[in-house]
Design a protein around this motif. Structure first.
Motif, PDB file in Angstrom:
ATOM      1  N   THR A 286       0.842  -1.201   0.000  1.00 33.31           N
ATOM      2  CA  THR A 286       0.000   0.000   0.000  1.00 33.31           C
ATOM      3  C   THR A 286       0.874   1.246   0.000  1.00 33.31           C
ATOM      4  N   LEU A 287       1.941   1.242   0.795  1.00 28.95           N
ATOM      5  CA  LEU A 287       2.873   2.382   0.808  1.00 28.95           C
ATOM      6  C   LEU A 287       3.486   2.560  -0.577  1.00 28.95           C
ATOM      7  N   HIS A 288       3.855   1.464  -1.208  1.00 26.85           N
ATOM      8  CA  HIS A 288       4.449   1.502  -2.553  1.00 26.85           C
ATOM      9  C   HIS A 288       3.478   2.164  -3.547  1.00 26.85           C
ATOM     10  N   GLU A 289       2.219   1.700  -3.540  1.00 27.55           N
ATOM     11  CA  GLU A 289       1.200   2.249  -4.449  1.00 27.55           C
ATOM     12  C   GLU A 289       0.960   3.736  -4.181  1.00 27.55           C
ATOM     13  N   LEU A 290       0.797   4.080  -2.898  1.00 22.62           N
ATOM     14  CA  LEU A 290       0.554   5.485  -2.536  1.00 22.62           C
ATOM     15  C   LEU A 290       1.709   6.382  -2.974  1.00 22.62           C
ATOM     16  N   THR A 291       2.928   5.910  -2.782  1.00 24.84           N
ATOM     17  CA  THR A 291       4.116   6.689  -3.142  1.00 24.84           C
ATOM     18  C   THR A 291       4.170   6.902  -4.652  1.00 24.84           C
ATOM     19  N   LEU A 292       3.965   5.839  -5.417  1.00 17.72           N
ATOM     20  CA  LEU A 292       3.965   5.957  -6.883  1.00 17.72           C
ATOM     21  C   LEU A 292       2.894   6.942  -7.347  1.00 17.72           C
ATOM     22  N   LYS A 293       1.709   6.814  -6.784  1.00 16.90           N
ATOM     23  CA  LYS A 293       0.589   7.674  -7.157  1.00 16.90           C
ATOM     24  C   LYS A 293       0.918   9.140  -6.870  1.00 16.90           C
ATOM     25  N   ARG A 294       1.490   9.375  -5.679  1.00 19.21           N
ATOM     26  CA  ARG A 294       1.802  10.752  -5.291  1.00 19.21           C
ATOM     27  C   ARG A 294       2.941  11.327  -6.140  1.00 19.21           C
ATOM     28  N   ILE A 295       3.935  10.513  -6.461  1.00 14.57           N
ATOM     29  CA  ILE A 295       5.048  10.970  -7.309  1.00 14.57           C
ATOM     30  C   ILE A 295       4.486  11.438  -8.654  1.00 14.57           C
ATOM     31  N   ALA A 296       3.523  10.677  -9.189  1.00 19.59           N
ATOM     32  CA  ALA A 296       2.912  11.026 -10.479  1.00 19.59           C
ATOM     33  C   ALA A 296       2.090  12.317 -10.374  1.00 19.59           C
ATOM     34  N   GLN A 297       1.483  12.561  -9.215  1.00 21.68           N
ATOM     35  CA  GLN A 297       0.630  13.743  -9.038  1.00 21.68           C
ATOM     36  C   GLN A 297       1.432  15.023  -8.859  1.00 21.68           C
ATOM     37  N   VAL A 298       2.602  14.925  -8.216  1.00 22.06           N
ATOM     38  CA  VAL A 298       3.381  16.128  -7.891  1.00 22.06           C
ATOM     39  C   VAL A 298       4.095  16.632  -9.143  1.00 22.06           C
ATOM     40  N   LYS A 299       3.688  17.806  -9.582  1.00 25.61           N
ATOM     41  CA  LYS A 299       4.300  18.427 -10.764  1.00 25.61           C
ATOM     42  C   LYS A 299       5.383  19.389 -10.264  1.00 25.61           C
ATOM     43  N   GLU A 300       6.584  18.891 -10.155  1.00 27.31           N
ATOM     44  CA  GLU A 300       7.705  19.672  -9.623  1.00 27.31           C
ATOM     45  C   GLU A 300       8.971  19.200 -10.307  1.00 27.31           C
ATOM     46  N   SER A 301       9.691  20.143 -10.925  1.00 23.14           N
ATOM     47  CA  SER A 301      10.900  19.746 -11.660  1.00 23.14           C
ATOM     48  C   SER A 301      12.096  19.543 -10.727  1.00 23.14           C
ATOM     49  N   ASN A 302      12.138  20.331  -9.626  1.00 23.81           N
ATOM     50  CA  ASN A 302      13.232  20.193  -8.655  1.00 23.81           C
ATOM     51  C   ASN A 302      13.027  18.899  -7.868  1.00 23.81           C
ATOM     52  N   ILE A 303      13.973  17.971  -8.005  1.00 17.23           N
ATOM     53  CA  ILE A 303      13.840  16.636  -7.410  1.00 17.23           C
ATOM     54  C   ILE A 303      13.704  16.682  -5.888  1.00 17.23           C
ATOM     55  N   TYR A 304      14.403  17.625  -5.231  1.00 10.37           N
ATOM     56  CA  TYR A 304      14.337  17.720  -3.765  1.00 10.37           C
ATOM     57  C   TYR A 304      12.986  18.250  -3.303  1.00 10.37           C
ATOM     58  N   LYS A 305      12.453  19.235  -4.040  1.00 11.66           N
ATOM     59  CA  LYS A 305      11.127  19.770  -3.696  1.00 11.66           C
ATOM     60  C   LYS A 305      10.055  18.702  -3.928  1.00 11.66           C
ATOM     61  N   LYS A 306      10.227  17.955  -5.002  1.00 17.21           N
ATOM     62  CA  LYS A 306       9.278  16.891  -5.328  1.00 17.21           C
ATOM     63  C   LYS A 306       9.275  15.857  -4.205  1.00 17.21           C
ATOM     64  N   LYS A 307      10.485  15.420  -3.786  1.00 16.27           N
ATOM     65  CA  LYS A 307      10.593  14.439  -2.698  1.00 16.27           C
ATOM     66  C   LYS A 307       9.944  14.967  -1.426  1.00 16.27           C
TER      67      LYS A 307
ATOM     68  N   TYR B 212      11.266   7.217   3.471  1.00 18.38           N
ATOM     69  CA  TYR B 212      12.558   7.541   2.847  1.00 18.38           C
ATOM     70  C   TYR B 212      13.142   6.343   2.103  1.00 18.38           C
ATOM     71  N   GLU B 213      12.989   5.150   2.669  1.00 18.16           N
ATOM     72  CA  GLU B 213      13.451   3.939   1.976  1.00 18.16           C
ATOM     73  C   GLU B 213      12.740   3.809   0.631  1.00 18.16           C
ATOM     74  N   LYS B 214      11.415   3.985   0.669  1.00 20.08           N
ATOM     75  CA  LYS B 214      10.604   3.822  -0.533  1.00 20.08           C
ATOM     76  C   LYS B 214      10.964   4.882  -1.581  1.00 20.08           C
ATOM     77  N   LEU B 215      11.142   6.129  -1.149  1.00 16.00           N
ATOM     78  CA  LEU B 215      11.468   7.215  -2.082  1.00 16.00           C
ATOM     79  C   LEU B 215      12.835   6.998  -2.722  1.00 16.00           C
ATOM     80  N   ASN B 216      13.800   6.570  -1.922  1.00 17.67           N
ATOM     81  CA  ASN B 216      15.133   6.340  -2.479  1.00 17.67           C
ATOM     82  C   ASN B 216      15.127   5.182  -3.473  1.00 17.67           C
ATOM     83  N   GLU B 217      14.210   4.263  -3.264  1.00 13.93           N
ATOM     84  CA  GLU B 217      14.076   3.149  -4.189  1.00 13.93           C
ATOM     85  C   GLU B 217      13.426   3.609  -5.505  1.00 13.93           C
ATOM     86  N   LEU B 218      12.434   4.520  -5.394  1.00  9.25           N
ATOM     87  CA  LEU B 218      11.646   4.916  -6.573  1.00  9.25           C
ATOM     88  C   LEU B 218      12.204   6.131  -7.326  1.00  9.25           C
TER      89      LEU B 218
END
Length: 157
Positions: A110-131, A149-155
């Motif tokens: 569920t964390l994996h799915e939520l993280t992927l979904k949110r990454i796709a939703q966030v329109k931000e070019s700066n990688i640190y701001k996006k994270k 943080y583990e999940k984000l570093n993986e994705l």
């Protein structure tokens, strides 16, 4: 003029039996409902004892149902579930039992799915701001920071 219905102990007991039978309730919700009905403390105690004795009210059962529901439906993390249960004055013992209702594999997927979904939703070019935006979103939903943080570093490389 404030005309609020007054209840006898038997009437209030019946109302609360229906209230608890409709869905799981915690002691705090039941007590608040009785106070709202203007019941005296002695009557409140008697009614709560009756509800527990007749299995209308069960803190552990409430905590389990709450944890399962908030995880499956709202996709809350454990931190948020614990915070909400504490707010409802649920014992640590019941909270610990409730958290065991959540399957670890399902929790991580569920964390994996939520993280992927949110990454796709966030329109931000700066990688640190996006994270940061993704992290803030997941923290708000009660997910543990080390897992985020583990999940984000993986994705996000």
């Amino acid at each position: 003029m404030n005309l609020q219905k007054t209840y006898s102990v038997d009437e209030a007991q019946k109302v609360l039996e229906n209230y608890c039978a409709y869905q799981e309730r915690c002691h705090k919700e039941v007590k608040d409902k009785l106070l709202q009905m203007r019941m005296i403390p002695e009557a409140i105690d008697n009614i709560i004892v009756h509800l527990i004795t007749n299995n209308y009210l069960n803190e552990e059962r409430f905590a389990k149902a709450f944890a399962r529901g908030k995880f499956k439906i709202k996709k809350w993390g454990k931190n948020r579930i614990v915070r909400e249960l504490k707010y409802r004055q649920i014992s640590k013992y019941s909270i610990d039992i409730a958290l065991k209702e959540i399957d670890l594999e399902e929790y991580h997927s569920t964390l994996h799915e939520l993280t992927l979904k949110r990454i796709a939703q966030v329109k931000e070019s700066n990688i640190y701001k996006k994270k940061k935006k993704v992290v803030d979103y997941l923290l708000y939903r009660g997910w543990e920071s080390h897992l985020i943080y583990e999940k984000l570093n993986e994705l996000i490389k």
